[in-house]
Scaffold this active site. Structure first.
Site, PDB file in Angstrom:
ATOM      1  CB  THR A   1      -0.886  -0.188   1.296  1.00 57.42           C
ATOM      2  OG1 THR A   1      -0.206  -0.313   2.244  1.00 57.42           O
ATOM      3  CG2 THR A   1      -1.736  -0.849   1.385  1.00 57.42           C
TER       4      THR A   1
ATOM      5  CD1 TRP B   1       3.833   7.248  -0.279  1.00 53.32           C
ATOM      6  CD2 TRP B   1       2.544   8.790   0.382  1.00 53.32           C
ATOM      7  NE1 TRP B   1       4.461   7.856  -1.642  1.00 53.32           N
ATOM      8  CE2 TRP B   1       3.249   9.074  -1.485  1.00 53.32           C
ATOM      9  CE3 TRP B   1       2.487  10.033   0.474  1.00 53.32           C
ATOM     10  CZ2 TRP B   1       2.759   9.893  -2.166  1.00 53.32           C
ATOM     11  CZ3 TRP B   1       1.122  10.932   0.340  1.00 53.32           C
ATOM     12  CH2 TRP B   1       1.836  10.922  -1.947  1.00 53.32           C
TER      13      TRP B   1
ATOM     14  CB  ALA C   1       4.348   3.420   1.188  1.00 59.46           C
TER      15      ALA C   1
ATOM     16  CD  GLU D   1      -8.122  -0.301  -6.848  1.00 61.86           C
ATOM     17  OE1 GLU D   1      -8.153   0.702  -7.929  1.00 61.86           O
ATOM     18  OE2 GLU D   1      -9.298  -1.599  -7.253  1.00 61.86           O
TER      19      GLU D   1
HETATM   20  P1  NAP Z   1       4.688   4.123  -5.682  1.00 62.53           P
HETATM   21  O1  NAP Z   1       5.765   4.324  -5.735  1.00 62.53           O
HETATM   22  O2  NAP Z   1       4.264   3.057  -6.454  1.00 62.53           O
HETATM   23  O3  NAP Z   1       4.418   3.142  -4.265  1.00 62.53           O
HETATM   24  C1  NAP Z   1       3.240   2.494  -3.676  1.00 62.53           C
HETATM   25  C2  NAP Z   1       3.721   1.466  -3.011  1.00 62.53           C
HETATM   26  O4  NAP Z   1       4.782   0.265  -3.649  1.00 62.53           O
HETATM   27  C3  NAP Z   1       4.819   1.854  -1.619  1.00 62.53           C
HETATM   28  O5  NAP Z   1       4.510   0.779  -0.555  1.00 62.53           O
HETATM   29  C4  NAP Z   1       6.186   1.068  -2.000  1.00 62.53           C
HETATM   30  O6  NAP Z   1       7.211   1.616  -1.131  1.00 62.53           O
HETATM   31  C5  NAP Z   1       5.864   0.380  -2.441  1.00 62.53           C
HETATM   32  N1  NAP Z   1       6.769  -0.580  -3.899  1.00 62.53           N
HETATM   33  C6  NAP Z   1       7.820   0.554  -4.364  1.00 62.53           C
HETATM   34  N2  NAP Z   1       8.800   0.021  -5.279  1.00 62.53           N
HETATM   35  C7  NAP Z   1       8.325  -1.450  -4.616  1.00 62.53           C
HETATM   36  C8  NAP Z   1       8.653  -2.513  -5.773  1.00 62.53           C
HETATM   37  N3  NAP Z   1       9.797  -2.497  -6.637  1.00 62.53           N
HETATM   38  N4  NAP Z   1       8.018  -3.347  -5.128  1.00 62.53           N
HETATM   39  C9  NAP Z   1       7.455  -3.994  -4.713  1.00 62.53           C
HETATM   40  N5  NAP Z   1       6.737  -2.469  -4.104  1.00 62.53           N
HETATM   41  C10 NAP Z   1       7.420  -1.877  -3.940  1.00 62.53           C
HETATM   42  O7  NAP Z   1       3.836   4.845  -6.100  1.00 62.53           O
HETATM   43  P2  NAP Z   1       3.763   5.833  -4.606  1.00 62.53           P
HETATM   44  O8  NAP Z   1       4.687   7.138  -5.473  1.00 62.53           O
HETATM   45  O9  NAP Z   1       4.249   5.930  -3.860  1.00 62.53           O
HETATM   46  O10 NAP Z   1       2.215   6.426  -4.128  1.00 62.53           O
HETATM   47  C11 NAP Z   1       1.474   7.135  -5.112  1.00 62.53           C
HETATM   48  C12 NAP Z   1       0.817   6.447  -6.826  1.00 62.53           C
HETATM   49  O11 NAP Z   1      -0.264   5.615  -6.228  1.00 62.53           O
HETATM   50  C13 NAP Z   1       0.329   7.564  -7.795  1.00 62.53           C
HETATM   51  O12 NAP Z   1       0.605   6.654  -8.424  1.00 62.53           O
HETATM   52  C14 NAP Z   1      -1.286   6.930  -6.915  1.00 62.53           C
HETATM   53  O13 NAP Z   1      -2.406   7.512  -8.301  1.00 62.53           O
HETATM   54  C15 NAP Z   1      -0.746   5.782  -7.410  1.00 62.53           C
HETATM   55  N6  NAP Z   1      -2.302   5.143  -5.721  1.00 62.53           N
HETATM   56  C16 NAP Z   1      -3.348   4.670  -6.709  1.00 62.53           C
HETATM   57  C17 NAP Z   1      -4.418   4.582  -5.741  1.00 62.53           C
HETATM   58  C18 NAP Z   1      -5.825   3.678  -6.472  1.00 62.53           C
HETATM   59  O14 NAP Z   1      -6.937   3.753  -5.465  1.00 62.53           O
HETATM   60  N7  NAP Z   1      -5.780   3.158  -7.479  1.00 62.53           N
HETATM   61  C19 NAP Z   1      -4.671   5.312  -4.669  1.00 62.53           C
HETATM   62  C20 NAP Z   1      -3.602   6.010  -3.907  1.00 62.53           C
HETATM   63  C21 NAP Z   1      -2.994   5.855  -4.375  1.00 62.53           C
HETATM   64  P3  NAP Z   1       8.325   2.481  -0.545  1.00 62.53           P
HETATM   65  O15 NAP Z   1       7.022   3.930  -0.298  1.00 62.53           O
HETATM   66  O16 NAP Z   1       8.832   1.917   0.891  1.00 62.53           O
HETATM   67  O17 NAP Z   1       8.926   2.940  -1.896  1.00 62.53           O
END
Ligand code: NAP
EC number: 1.2.1.24
Length: 538
Positions: free
Chosen positions: A202, A204, A230, A306
């Site tokens: 999930t 943050w 996160a 998502e």
């Molecule tokens: P992200 O970089 O994809 O991170 C999301 C989660 O994945 C975090 O827990 C992150 O951990 C983890 N993660 C990162 N790299 C990974 C890997 N290689 N393997 C496994 N886990 C990994 O996204 P973000 O930038 O933090 O969050 C914002 C994004 O989420 C935006 O694109 C937003 O649109 C999307 N979002 C979508 C929804 C929906 O319901 N569609 C809801 C909320 C947010 P760390 O943070 O510790 O790196």
């Protein structure tokens, strides 16, 4: 206790504590005094409400019903994005810790899957009630680790708890089918069974709700869970575990492992590749979602994704401009622009474009206040980290370099913390990065269009398909446009479009599957066709 907790997280308040709440002019300027006394009042209000945040702030992960350290003994710090101060530390787990949690969840699944829906319903209901009872403590943790304003954090807890309530009700309604038989000597039915251990990753931005939306459904279905929140926001996830335990969730049913960003990738790989996991549910960026999907291929896991969005927010000439602006303020600036369904491209028809931009500038100036999420009246907390501030700043600068004009804001806020001033850009074009990328910050980018067809074409010209919004007072247009938009969610004269009762999910590269509503639980159920051969009487 609540006062003491807040005092300890704000060193300057230690001085006010020593002086029983009265800071001296010798130490502080008048502005600083007012601010600090306001925060103290807030702390006292929390204390008088019987709040005990410290009881919910954990420094261990939660596996098999125990509070555990990483096998390596490593930890990482959690900081407050409003001021960079360290809030505490939690275990920096690695792949071997993930394996142990998966084995626990798999063992526990063998018993949990046989519990009665009513038993699971009662537990989820109690968990919901406890979240409501402790909403102030849980909201405080969100504001501390994520930065959103305290009222928004309280709103998230209500939303988050509602998923537990919703799934406590849905667990008793996982009906199958008895289908008309294809032959006289056959009887056919379809039953739904829990799929197995569900892994969750999930983001943050909704550190509580993104978890309950998944865990509620998984537990209701009869699955057990391994979740990794996160790096920036593990505290809210661990606080939920404390309440899960109090609600009677048996040991091993919900396991939350914490890790630094460095270990996110190896843990993610383990969750995707381990054959004991049956399901991955991920909320986050498209890039990471695609990586996880590829990692799930070898074990053919069921997945829910998502992912990100690039929501169009269309204002037609016939729209009520004031209503559209109020909708936009919510769709754009909620959580400082850091939601996946935030308005990203604001498309305004030429007849109302100038009026809309002028009125929006006034409302941004008068309604938005930037600052620490605990400060009364603040609507815009910090961005999550320095990388996020740099990204938003680059998007604004590159747009301006390509001809966009800054009407309001346009820069960081001076001082500590990851603050960016609410920004309004006009004369944005569809070619600019700010219109192509997910901004994830408080920047409203206004694009002018001429016709309905042009607006639909621009709106759909993206690989994203999560949320979309439009404002019109033309009823025929409302049908035409809502059907033409290639998005999983459409708000028509409405910006608050999500709730547990309805589906949440994206089209195109914004995701797979959906959460919430009557379909959400199916993500954790496997359908089984049982065909009986029977003796047919001649
Ligand atoms: P992200 O970089 O994809 O991170 C999301 C989660 O994945 C975090 O827990 C992150 O951990 C983890 N993660 C990162 N790299 C990974 C890997 N290689 N393997 C496994 N886990 C990994 O996204 P973000 O930038 O933090 O969050 C914002 C994004 O989420 C935006 O694109 C937003 O649109 C999307 N979002 C979508 C929804 C929906 O319901 N569609 C809801 C909320 C947010 P760390 O943070 O510790 O790196």
């Amino acid at each position: 206790m609540g006062v003491l907790y807040l005092l300890h997280t704000r060193p300057w308040l230690c001085i006010t504590r020593k002086k029983a709440g009265f800071a001296t002019r010798k130490l502080y300027s008048k502005g600083a005094l007012l601010y600090r006394n306001r925060i103290l009042c807030q702390a006292l209000r929390m204390a008088s409400s019987g709040m005990n945040v410290a009881a919910f702030q954990k420094d261990k992960a939660y596996v098999d019903g125990k509070w555990v350290s990483a096998k390596s003994g490593k930890t990482f710090e959690v900081t407050n994005p409003s001021n960079g101060k360290v809030l505490g530390s939690v275990p920096d787990m690695d792949r071997s810790d993930a394996q142990a949690a998966i084995e626990t969840a798999y063992r526990t699944f063998q018993a949990w899957k046989s519990t009665l829906p009513k038993e699971r319903s009662d537990i989820l209901r109690r968990w919901f009630e406890l979240c409501v009872k402790h909403k102030k403590e849980l909201a405080t943790l969100i504001t501390l680790e994520m930065g959103k304003s305290f009222p928004e954090a309280e709103g998230e807890i209500a939303y988050s708890a509602n998923f537990l309530e919703w799934y406590s009700e849905e667990t008793r309604r996982t009906y199958g089918d008895v289908t008309p038989p294809p032959a006289h000597n056959k009887r056919v039915m379809v039953i739904k069974q829990p799929i197995g251990v569900a892994a969750m990753i999930t983001p943050w931005n909704f550190p509580s709700a993104m978890l309950t939306r998944k865990i509620g459904a998984a537990l209701a279905a009869g699955c057990t869970v391994v979740a990794r929140p996160a790096e920036d926001t593990p505290l809210s996830a661990l606080a939920l575990c404390e309440l899960a335990e109090q609600a009677g969730v048996p040991p091993g049913v919900v396991n939350v492992i914490t890790s630094s960003r460095e270990n996110a990738s190896p843990i993610g790989k383990e969750l995707c590749e381990n054959p004991l996991i049956a399901k991955i549910s991920f909320t986050g960026s498209c890039a990471v979602g695609k990586l996880l999907l590829s990692q799930c291929a070898n074990t053919v896991k069921k997945t829910s994704m998502e992912l990100g969005g690039n929501a169009p927010f269309i204002v037609f000439d016939s729209a009520d401009v004031d209503k559209a602006i109020q909708g936009l303020m919510f769709a754009k600036f909620r959580v400082t622009g850091q939601t996946c369904i935030c308005a990203n491209r604001i498309l305004v028809q030429e007849g109302v474009y100038d009026k809309f931009v002028q009125a929006l500038a006034k409302v941004i100036d008068s309604q938005l206040k930037v600052g620490d999420g605990f400060e009364p009246g603040v609507t815009q907390g910090p961005l999550i980290n320095k990388r996020a501030v740099e990204k938003v700043e680059n998007l604004v600068n590159s747009s301006v370099g390509e001809g966009a004009k800054v009407v309001v804001g346009g820069s960081r806020k001076d001082g500590p913390g990851n603050f960016f001033n609410p920004t309004l850009l006009r004369d944005v074009t569809t070619e600019m990065s700010v219109a192509k990328e997910e901004i994830f910050g408080p920047v409203a980018a206004c694009i002018k269009f001429k016709t309905e067809d042009e607006a639909i074409a621009i709106a759909n010209s993206t690989s994203y398909g999560l949320a979309s919004y439009f404002y019109t007072n033309d009823i025929s247009q409302s049908y035409r446009v809502s059907e033409a938009l290639e998005f999983g969610m459409v708000g028509v004269n409405e910006a608050a479009i999500t709730s547990p009762e309805t589906t949440f999910g994206g089209w195109k590269e914004s995701g797979l599957g959906s959460e919430g509503g009557k379909y959400g639980i199916n993500e954790y159920l496997a359908f089984k066709n049982i065909c009986y051969g029977i003796q047919h009487k001649a």
